[in-house]
Design an enzyme around this catalytic site. Structure first.
Site: not given
Length: 159
Positions: A77-78, A114-115, A129
């Site tokens: 990824c950039h 992707m972000e 969590d």
């Protein structure tokens, strides 16, 4: 039209795609996913009474941070100058689920899918969590890209 993976060269080696010749345009990606919890966990999230604090507030910040760090997690990824990232929650009491939706924007020469997916995944993992002390059986599911706007390949809708 031939489909080929663009993250590999002719010898099959992994490469980072050269996006230098692409026009900078506004690009938007929207992703979502869900986490199913037990009733006690759902109520703790809804009422803000979890021992670790504001579950959704912390998860929102984690998701935004993850969107900004995506290129450090996903090898090809950039790094991007994200112009906006939002994380929204929908509490679904009938199914005891929390649905997370991320929307990421950039003005650049590559997309932010992707972000958006990383933001959703990390937000859901943070909810897990923060609540695992009361519910280890939580299930994360249905993480997917809902919409992509802009870029060379055009718009994509999956809702």
């Amino acid at each position: 039209m031939e489909n080929k993976f663009n993250h590999f060269d002719n010898e099959g080696n992994a490469i980072m795609v050269d996006v230098g010749n692409k026009n900078a345009t506004e690009r938007i990606a929207i992703a979502s996913g869900k986490i199913r919890v037990n009733r006690d966990t759902f109520l703790a999230i809804e009422q803000g009474t979890a021992k670790k604090g504001d579950v959704l507030g912390v998860a929102r910040v984690a998701g935004i941070m993850a969107a900004k760090k995506t290129s450090e997690l996903i090898p090809l990824c950039h790094p991007l100058m994200i112009t906006n990232c939002t994380i929204d929650f929908e509490l679904l009491p009938k199914t005891l689920e929390v649905e997370v939706t991320s929307k990421v924007k950039v003005t650049g020469n590559t997309g932010v899918e992707m972000e958006a997916l990383t933001a959703v995944s990390t937000t859901l993992l943070t909810i897990y969590d923060m609540c695992k002390a009361i519910d280890k059986a939580m299930e994360i599911s249905n993480i997917h890209l809902r919409r992509k706007i802009g870029g060379k390949s055009g718009d994509f809708i999956n809702e």
